[in-house]
Design a protein around this motif. Structure first.
Motif, PDB file in Angstrom:
ATOM      1  N   GLN A  66      -8.141  -6.369   7.267  1.00  0.00           N
ATOM      2  CA  GLN A  66      -8.612  -5.312   6.167  1.00  0.00           C
ATOM      3  C   GLN A  66      -7.717  -4.085   6.537  1.00  0.00           C
ATOM      4  O   GLN A  66      -7.279  -3.408   5.284  1.00  0.00           O
ATOM      5  CB  GLN A  66      -9.898  -4.992   6.469  1.00  0.00           C
ATOM      6  N   LEU A  67      -7.311  -3.425   7.789  1.00  0.00           N
ATOM      7  CA  LEU A  67      -6.738  -2.269   7.888  1.00  0.00           C
ATOM      8  C   LEU A  67      -5.402  -2.374   7.187  1.00  0.00           C
ATOM      9  O   LEU A  67      -4.758  -1.562   6.931  1.00  0.00           O
ATOM     10  CB  LEU A  67      -6.870  -1.887   9.299  1.00  0.00           C
ATOM     11  N   PHE A  68      -4.570  -3.412   7.356  1.00  0.00           N
ATOM     12  CA  PHE A  68      -3.543  -3.971   6.891  1.00  0.00           C
ATOM     13  C   PHE A  68      -3.349  -3.719   5.513  1.00  0.00           C
ATOM     14  O   PHE A  68      -2.238  -3.394   5.031  1.00  0.00           O
ATOM     15  CB  PHE A  68      -2.936  -5.369   7.413  1.00  0.00           C
ATOM     16  N   TRP A  69      -4.317  -4.047   4.780  1.00  0.00           N
ATOM     17  CA  TRP A  69      -4.321  -3.684   3.240  1.00  0.00           C
ATOM     18  C   TRP A  69      -4.825  -2.429   2.806  1.00  0.00           C
ATOM     19  O   TRP A  69      -4.862  -1.979   1.648  1.00  0.00           O
ATOM     20  CB  TRP A  69      -5.256  -4.751   2.695  1.00  0.00           C
ATOM     21  N   ASP A  70      -5.296  -1.682   3.830  1.00  0.00           N
ATOM     22  CA  ASP A  70      -6.368  -0.461   3.389  1.00  0.00           C
ATOM     23  C   ASP A  70      -5.320   0.661   3.259  1.00  0.00           C
ATOM     24  O   ASP A  70      -4.920   1.194   4.116  1.00  0.00           O
ATOM     25  CB  ASP A  70      -7.250  -0.073   4.144  1.00  0.00           C
ATOM     26  N   CYS A  81       0.056  -0.807   5.186  1.00  0.00           N
ATOM     27  CA  CYS A  81       1.204  -1.644   5.459  1.00  0.00           C
ATOM     28  C   CYS A  81       1.749  -2.829   4.495  1.00  0.00           C
ATOM     29  O   CYS A  81       2.823  -2.870   4.382  1.00  0.00           O
ATOM     30  CB  CYS A  81       0.541  -2.449   6.817  1.00  0.00           C
ATOM     31  N   VAL A  82       0.685  -3.251   3.637  1.00  0.00           N
ATOM     32  CA  VAL A  82       0.824  -4.250   2.874  1.00  0.00           C
ATOM     33  C   VAL A  82       1.797  -3.684   1.444  1.00  0.00           C
ATOM     34  O   VAL A  82       2.498  -4.512   0.909  1.00  0.00           O
ATOM     35  CB  VAL A  82      -0.323  -4.884   2.200  1.00  0.00           C
ATOM     36  N   SER A  83       1.940  -2.495   1.311  1.00  0.00           N
ATOM     37  CA  SER A  83       2.981  -2.025   0.382  1.00  0.00           C
ATOM     38  C   SER A  83       4.378  -2.202   0.577  1.00  0.00           C
ATOM     39  O   SER A  83       5.170  -2.310  -0.439  1.00  0.00           O
ATOM     40  CB  SER A  83       2.552  -0.334   0.079  1.00  0.00           C
ATOM     41  N   CYS A  84       4.939  -2.454   1.912  1.00  0.00           N
ATOM     42  CA  CYS A  84       6.133  -2.838   2.257  1.00  0.00           C
ATOM     43  C   CYS A  84       6.295  -4.123   2.896  1.00  0.00           C
ATOM     44  O   CYS A  84       7.364  -4.722   3.102  1.00  0.00           O
ATOM     45  CB  CYS A  84       6.722  -1.696   3.200  1.00  0.00           C
ATOM     46  N   HIS A  85       5.133  -4.807   2.841  1.00  0.00           N
ATOM     47  CA  HIS A  85       5.141  -6.218   3.526  1.00  0.00           C
ATOM     48  C   HIS A  85       4.044  -7.206   2.612  1.00  0.00           C
ATOM     49  O   HIS A  85       3.126  -7.487   3.071  1.00  0.00           O
ATOM     50  CB  HIS A  85       4.465  -6.052   4.953  1.00  0.00           C
ATOM     51  N   LEU A  86       4.316  -7.252   1.466  1.00  0.00           N
ATOM     52  CA  LEU A  86       3.584  -8.303   0.444  1.00  0.00           C
ATOM     53  C   LEU A  86       3.883  -9.574   0.802  1.00  0.00           C
ATOM     54  O   LEU A  86       4.805 -10.192   0.877  1.00  0.00           O
ATOM     55  CB  LEU A  86       4.169  -7.775  -0.844  1.00  0.00           C
TER      56      LEU A  86
END
Length: 389
Positions: A66-70, A81-86
């Motif tokens: 959840q935190l990786f996507w938040d 995090c996911v904005s640079c690691h999709l």
């Protein structure tokens, strides 16, 4: 082909997962005494390490996802995090260089999170030695997430579901950022290749039909004439050392004002002499960590796993395709004052270069590893405090 969807693995399943990897470097691999390989052979990876100071649990992994996507774990709420690691872009961002925080421009390629559990050095210059250290460096870095830890922590405290989850996982009354980073690291240790879907892994585990003829020929080149095994060896297909290759700068590297501003600011924070800060038109990589002139232009050897999905390649995304990378090494690399002595022209024919590229792709899963985004909990007002009489 439909992408393979992966749900969170159980910790027990994760710790028994097997993987593999591969890529290239330079001249023919030497052999040691008694004709034994001088370098660790390519092989499936072992179990993911479960750190003593950050034990993995299903609850911690779920919180970390959840935190990786938040997006609330960034300065302006736009850089989770996911904005640079999709997942749909090989767990990178698909661009030559990583997107920078709004108002900045990055100068390096965004590395994939895939199989990062097996590294002991992170970022292209190797300045961080654990996933627990990588997470805050990214979330709080001025050119990346640019988040103030006290502000991000306060945001988490205003999300009741997170308050409950942190108390369950860490035993704390309120969410704390250090624990948030530990949860993210635990989740990232689950982002690993499925060995059953990687042709080389299947081959290494006894499936004689896993590699086609071009891939098999490419593997011979990798271990022999092309000498890739010298740097891309062992289960991770990386010795995690640092080399200068002479990778060409991007065309606008020296002329892009925004890129130069953020680059020079960043290296100044790392303590380079002012003269180099003022003339910092070249990315010197590992030198920013060691401050040893002999390390200028060196970057950490990356793993070669999942190359089908993780381009562009090199520290600045200079090459868009694997054939371009193979051609670069075949020519003996580029120009650099302290270029690695291993780099020499390989004299591979066009067909041999194609075979080598085919083998490199055999280190990737048949389908990309993607995940469904988690549901993120909403903010809620803090409970009212009764007036004192």
């Amino acid at each position: 082909m439909n992408p393979h969807k992966l749900t969170l693995m159980t910790v027990g399943g994760l710790l028994t997962a097997m993987l593999s990897g591969v890529m290239f470097a330079a001249p023919e691999a030497a052999k040691g005494a008694a004709d034994k390989p001088a370098f660790p052979p390519l092989a499936p990876l072992g179990a993911v390490s479960d750190p003593v100071d950050n034990r993995m649990t299903p609850e911690k992994i779920a919180l970390g996802k959840q935190l990786f996507w938040d997006n609330r774990l960034s300065g302006d709420g736009s850089m989770p995090c996911v904005s640079c690691h999709l997942p749909t872009l090989g767990w990178g961002d698909g661009g030559q260089i990583s997107r920078g925080y709004p108002g900045t421009k990055h100068w390096r390629n965004s590395q994939t999170v895939l199989n990062s559990a097996f590294y002991n050095k992170y970022f292209w210059e190797g300045g961080v030695t654990s996933l627990e250290g990588q997470a805050p460096a990214a979330a709080e870095g001025a050119v990346a997430g640019n988040g103030d830890p006290s502000v991000m922590e306060m945001r988490l405290r205003h999300i009741p579901e997170y308050v409950t989850a942190f108390k369950q996982v860490f035993g704390s009354e309120w969410p704390r950022m250090n624990d948030a980073y530990r949860a993210i690291a635990s989740f990232e240790r689950t982002v690993i290749s499925d060995a059953n879907k990687v042709p080389f892994d299947r081959h290494a585990n006894g499936d004689a039909s896993a590699l086609g003829e071009p891939q098999a020929r490419g593997m011979q080149l990798f271990n022999g004439k092309a000498g890739c095994i010298q740097c891309h060896n062992g289960p991770l297909a990386s010795n995690q050392k640092f080399y200068a290759l002479g990778v060409p700068d991007l065309k606008d590297y020296q002329d892009d004002n925004l890129l130069q501003i953020t680059h020079r600011w960043e290296i100044y924070q790392k303590g380079v002499p002012e003269s180099e800060y003022r003339d910092g038109k070249t990315d010197e990589g590992y030198y920013y960590v060691t401050h040893n002139p002999k390390d200028k232009g060196k970057f950490r050897v990356p793993s070669l796993r999942e190359l089908k999905y993780t381009g562009p390649f090199m520290h600045n995304g200079a090459f868009k395709t694997l054939p371009e990378v193979v051609a670069f090494y075949n020519a003996g690399g580029g120009k650099a004052g302290n270029k690695a002595e291993l780099l020499k022209p390989l004299k591979l024919s066009e067909d041999e270069q194609k075979d080598l590229a085919a083998f490199l792709e055999a280190l990737s899963m048949d389908e990309p590893l993607v995940m469904d985004a988690p549901t993120l909990p909403p903010y809620a007002p803090l409970p009212a405090v009764a007036d004192k009489e």
